[in-house]
Scaffold this motif. Sequence first.
Motif, PDB file in Angstrom:
ATOM      1  N   MET A 411     -11.452 -39.813  11.951  1.00  0.00           N
ATOM      2  CA  MET A 411     -10.401 -39.210  11.136  1.00  0.00           C
ATOM      3  C   MET A 411      -9.119 -40.048  11.196  1.00  0.00           C
ATOM      4  O   MET A 411      -8.414 -40.211  10.188  1.00  0.00           O
ATOM      5  N   SER A 412      -8.802 -40.556  12.368  1.00  0.00           N
ATOM      6  CA  SER A 412      -7.612 -41.401  12.531  1.00  0.00           C
ATOM      7  C   SER A 412      -7.736 -42.659  11.676  1.00  0.00           C
ATOM      8  O   SER A 412      -6.757 -43.114  11.060  1.00  0.00           O
ATOM      9  N   ASN A 413      -8.943 -43.214  11.637  1.00  0.00           N
ATOM     10  CA  ASN A 413      -9.178 -44.399  10.833  1.00  0.00           C
ATOM     11  C   ASN A 413      -8.924 -44.122   9.352  1.00  0.00           C
ATOM     12  O   ASN A 413      -8.336 -44.938   8.636  1.00  0.00           O
ATOM     13  N   LEU A 414      -9.348 -42.946   8.874  1.00  0.00           N
ATOM     14  CA  LEU A 414      -9.133 -42.582   7.472  1.00  0.00           C
ATOM     15  C   LEU A 414      -7.649 -42.378   7.177  1.00  0.00           C
ATOM     16  O   LEU A 414      -7.175 -42.717   6.076  1.00  0.00           O
ATOM     17  N   LEU A 415      -6.904 -41.832   8.138  1.00  0.00           N
ATOM     18  CA  LEU A 415      -5.461 -41.649   7.948  1.00  0.00           C
ATOM     19  C   LEU A 415      -4.759 -43.005   7.826  1.00  0.00           C
ATOM     20  O   LEU A 415      -3.863 -43.182   6.987  1.00  0.00           O
ATOM     21  N   ILE A 416      -5.174 -43.942   8.671  1.00  0.00           N
ATOM     22  CA  ILE A 416      -4.604 -45.293   8.591  1.00  0.00           C
ATOM     23  C   ILE A 416      -4.941 -45.924   7.239  1.00  0.00           C
ATOM     24  O   ILE A 416      -4.096 -46.564   6.594  1.00  0.00           O
ATOM     25  N   GLY A 417      -6.200 -45.724   6.794  1.00  0.00           N
ATOM     26  CA  GLY A 417      -6.619 -46.243   5.497  1.00  0.00           C
ATOM     27  C   GLY A 417      -5.802 -45.673   4.359  1.00  0.00           C
ATOM     28  O   GLY A 417      -5.424 -46.392   3.423  1.00  0.00           O
ATOM     29  N   THR A 418      -5.502 -44.370   4.420  1.00  0.00           N
ATOM     30  CA  THR A 418      -4.673 -43.728   3.393  1.00  0.00           C
ATOM     31  C   THR A 418      -3.276 -44.357   3.362  1.00  0.00           C
ATOM     32  O   THR A 418      -2.713 -44.603   2.287  1.00  0.00           O
ATOM     33  N   GLY A 419      -2.755 -44.647   4.567  1.00  0.00           N
ATOM     34  CA  GLY A 419      -1.448 -45.293   4.650  1.00  0.00           C
ATOM     35  C   GLY A 419      -1.436 -46.662   3.995  1.00  0.00           C
ATOM     36  O   GLY A 419      -0.502 -47.010   3.258  1.00  0.00           O
ATOM     37  N   THR A 420      -2.484 -47.457   4.219  1.00  0.00           N
ATOM     38  CA  THR A 420      -2.543 -48.791   3.615  1.00  0.00           C
ATOM     39  C   THR A 420      -2.717 -48.714   2.096  1.00  0.00           C
ATOM     40  O   THR A 420      -2.240 -49.592   1.364  1.00  0.00           O
ATOM     41  N   TYR A 421      -3.368 -47.653   1.617  1.00  0.00           N
ATOM     42  CA  TYR A 421      -3.549 -47.465   0.166  1.00  0.00           C
ATOM     43  C   TYR A 421      -2.201 -47.299  -0.519  1.00  0.00           C
ATOM     44  O   TYR A 421      -1.899 -47.972  -1.525  1.00  0.00           O
ATOM     45  N   PHE A 422      -1.376 -46.409   0.023  1.00  0.00           N
ATOM     46  CA  PHE A 422      -0.070 -46.160  -0.591  1.00  0.00           C
ATOM     47  C   PHE A 422       0.882 -47.333  -0.359  1.00  0.00           C
ATOM     48  O   PHE A 422       1.764 -47.605  -1.180  1.00  0.00           O
ATOM     49  N   TRP A 423       0.709 -48.038   0.738  1.00  0.00           N
ATOM     50  CA  TRP A 423       1.494 -49.255   0.989  1.00  0.00           C
ATOM     51  C   TRP A 423       1.175 -50.298  -0.082  1.00  0.00           C
ATOM     52  O   TRP A 423       2.065 -50.962  -0.627  1.00  0.00           O
ATOM     53  N   SER A 424      -0.126 -50.442  -0.388  1.00  0.00           N
ATOM     54  CA  SER A 424      -0.545 -51.397  -1.411  1.00  0.00           C
ATOM     55  C   SER A 424       0.015 -51.027  -2.780  1.00  0.00           C
ATOM     56  O   SER A 424       0.455 -51.894  -3.549  1.00  0.00           O
ATOM     57  N   LYS A 425       0.022 -49.727  -3.080  1.00  0.00           N
ATOM     58  CA  LYS A 425       0.574 -49.277  -4.362  1.00  0.00           C
ATOM     59  C   LYS A 425       2.069 -49.573  -4.438  1.00  0.00           C
ATOM     60  O   LYS A 425       2.593 -49.941  -5.493  1.00  0.00           O
ATOM     61  N   LYS A 426       2.750 -49.397  -3.304  1.00  0.00           N
ATOM     62  CA  LYS A 426       4.191 -49.660  -3.263  1.00  0.00           C
ATOM     63  C   LYS A 426       4.474 -51.136  -3.498  1.00  0.00           C
ATOM     64  O   LYS A 426       5.415 -51.507  -4.206  1.00  0.00           O
ATOM     65  N   ILE A 427       3.650 -52.011  -2.903  1.00  0.00           N
ATOM     66  CA  ILE A 427       3.805 -53.452  -3.096  1.00  0.00           C
ATOM     67  C   ILE A 427       3.600 -53.810  -4.555  1.00  0.00           C
ATOM     68  O   ILE A 427       4.353 -54.605  -5.136  1.00  0.00           O
ATOM     69  N   LYS A 428       2.570 -53.225  -5.172  1.00  0.00           N
ATOM     70  CA  LYS A 428       2.276 -53.488  -6.575  1.00  0.00           C
ATOM     71  C   LYS A 428       3.439 -53.047  -7.474  1.00  0.00           C
ATOM     72  O   LYS A 428       3.837 -53.753  -8.402  1.00  0.00           O
ATOM     73  N   LYS A 429       3.988 -51.877  -7.161  1.00  0.00           N
ATOM     74  CA  LYS A 429       5.083 -51.318  -7.948  1.00  0.00           C
ATOM     75  C   LYS A 429       6.339 -52.178  -7.822  1.00  0.00           C
ATOM     76  O   LYS A 429       7.066 -52.406  -8.795  1.00  0.00           O
ATOM     77  N   SER A 430       6.612 -52.677  -6.618  1.00  0.00           N
ATOM     78  CA  SER A 430       7.826 -53.466  -6.391  1.00  0.00           C
ATOM     79  C   SER A 430       7.764 -54.836  -7.058  1.00  0.00           C
ATOM     80  O   SER A 430       8.785 -55.488  -7.268  1.00  0.00           O
TER      81      SER A 430
END
Length: 432
Positions: A411-430
């Motif tokens: 479960m912790s691994n999936l939470l970290i994965g979710t964090g990297t997903y939104f981080w990637s979206k933020k990079i794309k948006k910026s």
Amino acid sequence: MQPKSKHKITTLTGIAIVVANMIGTGAFTSLGFQLKDLNNPSVVLTLWVLGGILALSGAFSYAEVGTVISKSGGEYAFLSKIYNPLIGYLSGWISLTVGFAAPIALAAIAFSEYFPFGNFNVKWMSIALVAVITLIHTQSLKLSAEFQNISTLLKVILIVIIIGVGLILPEHSGNEIVSSKGYFTELTSTAFAIALIYVSYSYSGWNAAAYITEEFENPLKSLPKALIGGTVLVTVLYTILQYVFLKHVPVENLAGQLNVGSIATQQMLGEKAGSFFGLAISLLLISGISAMVWVGPRVTSSIAKGHRLWSYFQTQENGIPKRALWLQFGISSLLLFTGTFEQIMIYCGILLTASSLMTVLGVFKLRKQNQQRIGFKSPLFPLFQIVFILLSVWMIVYALINNTLESALGMSNLLIGTGTYFWSKKIKKSNY
């Protein structure tokens, strides 16, 4: 535009990839873990047959999904299209972090444990082996295919020889393979459900061809043949192989042992011949490591196409994802230094089962959306899908109850994965 490889693989290579991915550490190690809590050999053989049915049920479903969504990347490509990008990304994240790196680490450990010569440090020997195989797969797709076909053929020949010798020789005195004593009690026990996780890990790899769909000459025909043909072949070999082990070694001598194959061959042929087979078994594990090293980075490179955070790991020249290959090597090395064999197996099995479950559920949605379509159709629908779903849910529930630490890590691994997903979206948006 991504560079494309001129070389395309055949159905035979696809089957070799599936067989090589499936036949690995589990065939020669997981029996010992199962016998820690299960004492009836008949129950254990039932376990392996059931594992084969589970894998075949998944293969039918993946063949159907893969001929509709003809993209490399496995669950990442499938679930992104069927559900939404976040679910697809998380399945890809599982593949990137543990789905291939963990089994590679496990197979490398098993190779080092079985290797009968020298007094090497297991972890460093395992890392060196993975490094050499990774280097081979950074060269060309043609070299990868040739190396895979030859190593897989040798693997199957060796297993057939072990099976043939084991069937011919008389069984160990006092062994009772077929027994009804406590059969149904063990069959419905918690231990049986947990053991099914070990078996499902042993059968993992039945979906390997789905990760390289775009590398087939004819994906529509080759993908179903590779998935289903490879799974059926391995199910037959696995079940007979476990029968041979149980035939020649008392249950109490196998329970809790990692090197089941060496113990059984020494019992059948003596210590010298057993040492030879120990070497042979360690060498055949190379085929499985090779297949996983080949397939895993294709998921990472697929993720890299759509997510800025991972763009560095896109496919380079000649259609080879070299950077993704070395990233996977790094993760495998990290797991070799920090994880134990049994913990990695449970942790990895829970996440992979959940990801496959989502894909099989997707068959129902695809059928509803695509009533008239060209592609493979799973036979006896929805029988195999229901079998896969029920057994998968059963395993996951028992794992959550009885392996809380490993489940929490998942479960912790999936939470970290979710964090990297939104981080990637933020990079794309910026960047816009």
